[in-house]
Design a protein around this motif. Structure first.
Motif, PDB file in Angstrom:
ATOM      1  N   ARG A 168       0.812  -1.224   0.000  1.00 11.01           N
ATOM      2  CA  ARG A 168       0.000   0.000   0.000  1.00 11.01           C
ATOM      3  C   ARG A 168       0.839   1.264   0.000  1.00 11.01           C
ATOM      4  O   ARG A 168       0.470   2.260  -0.624  1.00 11.01           O
ATOM      5  N   HIS A 169       1.941   1.229   0.716  1.00 12.92           N
ATOM      6  CA  HIS A 169       2.718   2.453   0.908  1.00 12.92           C
ATOM      7  C   HIS A 169       4.059   2.444   0.172  1.00 12.92           C
ATOM      8  O   HIS A 169       4.897   3.311   0.430  1.00 12.92           O
ATOM      9  N   GLY A 170       4.272   1.481  -0.676  1.00 11.30           N
ATOM     10  CA  GLY A 170       5.544   1.399  -1.379  1.00 11.30           C
ATOM     11  C   GLY A 170       5.409   0.625  -2.673  1.00 11.30           C
ATOM     12  O   GLY A 170       4.339   0.570  -3.276  1.00 11.30           O
ATOM     13  N   ASP A 171       6.488  -0.002  -3.064  1.00  7.05           N
ATOM     14  CA  ASP A 171       6.532  -0.785  -4.300  1.00  7.05           C
ATOM     15  C   ASP A 171       6.640  -2.269  -4.003  1.00  7.05           C
ATOM     16  O   ASP A 171       7.224  -3.025  -4.774  1.00  7.05           O
ATOM     17  N   GLY A 172       6.092  -2.671  -2.884  1.00  8.34           N
ATOM     18  CA  GLY A 172       6.102  -4.078  -2.520  1.00  8.34           C
ATOM     19  C   GLY A 172       7.185  -4.410  -1.520  1.00  8.34           C
ATOM     20  O   GLY A 172       8.138  -3.660  -1.298  1.00  8.34           O
ATOM     21  N   ILE A 173       7.043  -5.577  -0.914  1.00  6.25           N
ATOM     22  CA  ILE A 173       7.948  -6.001   0.145  1.00  6.25           C
ATOM     23  C   ILE A 173       9.373  -6.183  -0.339  1.00  6.25           C
ATOM     24  O   ILE A 173      10.333  -5.957   0.405  1.00  6.25           O
ATOM     25  N   HIS A 174       9.562  -6.560  -1.598  1.00  2.00           N
ATOM     26  CA  HIS A 174      10.903  -6.838  -2.100  1.00  2.00           C
ATOM     27  C   HIS A 174      11.756  -5.572  -2.251  1.00  2.00           C
ATOM     28  O   HIS A 174      12.970  -5.673  -2.412  1.00  2.00           O
ATOM     29  N   ARG A 175      11.114  -4.422  -2.197  1.00  2.00           N
ATOM     30  CA  ARG A 175      11.858  -3.165  -2.304  1.00  2.00           C
ATOM     31  C   ARG A 175      11.699  -2.339  -1.021  1.00  2.00           C
ATOM     32  O   ARG A 175      11.778  -1.117  -1.049  1.00  2.00           O
ATOM     33  N   ALA A 176      11.506  -3.056   0.074  1.00  4.09           N
ATOM     34  CA  ALA A 176      11.278  -2.391   1.361  1.00  4.09           C
ATOM     35  C   ALA A 176      12.215  -2.945   2.430  1.00  4.09           C
ATOM     36  O   ALA A 176      12.595  -4.111   2.406  1.00  4.09           O
TER      37      ALA A 176
END
Length: 243
Positions: A168-176
């Motif tokens: 929701r707040h980014g570009d997915g878990i893999h880029r967080a």
């Protein structure tokens, strides 16, 4: 998956500001109030273990935070005194819990600088557990609120929760990346979900937040304090760009 990190999640309590030490002070007060009302063979270690057991049982009922802790103290006081604890002691425990909701916020070293620096180049999200009103109060008093692109106060930190938040707040878990002082809540779950987890040690840690570090994961990192976080993010992004 290649690509730079775009979203950094921060834990709040004992990552950005002091918190656990207030629980320790209140737990000391709890033991002091009960010392004249418990059996002579009930030592301090056993009393603290009984309180911890009550906290663990009550997480599903009350969640994390001061209110659940206060109710667990009252429940334990009634239990270890065989229901003989005086009403005056119960009142003192309620007051001790209320005091915890009024302690001033004291930022940890480098917290503000780290959030400010990363907020200039990344989405930054505060992800914290605990009582809604208390966490909102602490964030408002911290002076950091305007730096965050989003604030998420959750009942539990699981891989699924992190995945949903960073979608929701980014570009997915893999880029967080998630940053925090709890191996169990802030580091292991986001790595399990496919993201990055960075451990920032704190001198005091609640026993229920203990977990073994995922040393075998290339997405696990540990830093001494938050002053090292911007450089770590930069290093990771350089390695990702080289893939």
């Amino acid at each position: 998956m290649t690509g730079n990190l775009t979203t950094i999640g921060f834990d709040a309590d004992d990552t950005l500001w002091h918190n656990e030490r207030f629980f320790r002070v209140t737990q000391d007060r709890f033991a002091e109030l009960l010392q004249d009302h418990t059996p002579v063979d009930l030592d301090r270690t056993t009393l603290e273990q009984r309180l911890l057991e009550a906290e663990k049982r009550n997480l599903g009922r009350y969640g994390y935070g001061v209110k659940g802790f206060t109710l667990s103290m009252i429940e334990t006081a009634i239990d270890v005194t065989d229901q003989q604890v005086p009403a005056s002691v119960i009142q003192e425990l309620i007051v001790a819990g209320q005091m915890m909701l009024s302690y001033p916020i004291d930022l940890l070293p480098h917290a503000q600088a780290a959030v400010e620096q990363l907020a200039a180049s990344h989405r930054v999200v505060l992800i914290t557990k605990g009582d809604l009103l208390d966490q909102e109060r602490k964030l408002a008093q911290s002076g950091l609120g305007d730096l965050f692109d989003a604030v998420e106060i959750v009942s539990e930190k699981t891989p699924a929760v992190y995945q949903e938040i960073f979608n929701r707040h980014g570009d997915g878990i893999h880029r967080a990346m998630m940053v925090g002082n709890s191996m169990r809540s802030d580091v292991v779950p986001p790595i399990t979900a496919g993201g990055w987890g960075t451990y920032v040690p704190h001198g005091e840690i609640w026993q229920l937040e203990h977990a073994e570090p995922p040393e075998d994961s290339p997405r696990y990192h540990a830093i001494a304090d938050l002053s090292q976080l911007p450089q770590l993010v930069s290093q990771i992004e350089k390695s990702l760009s080289a893939l």
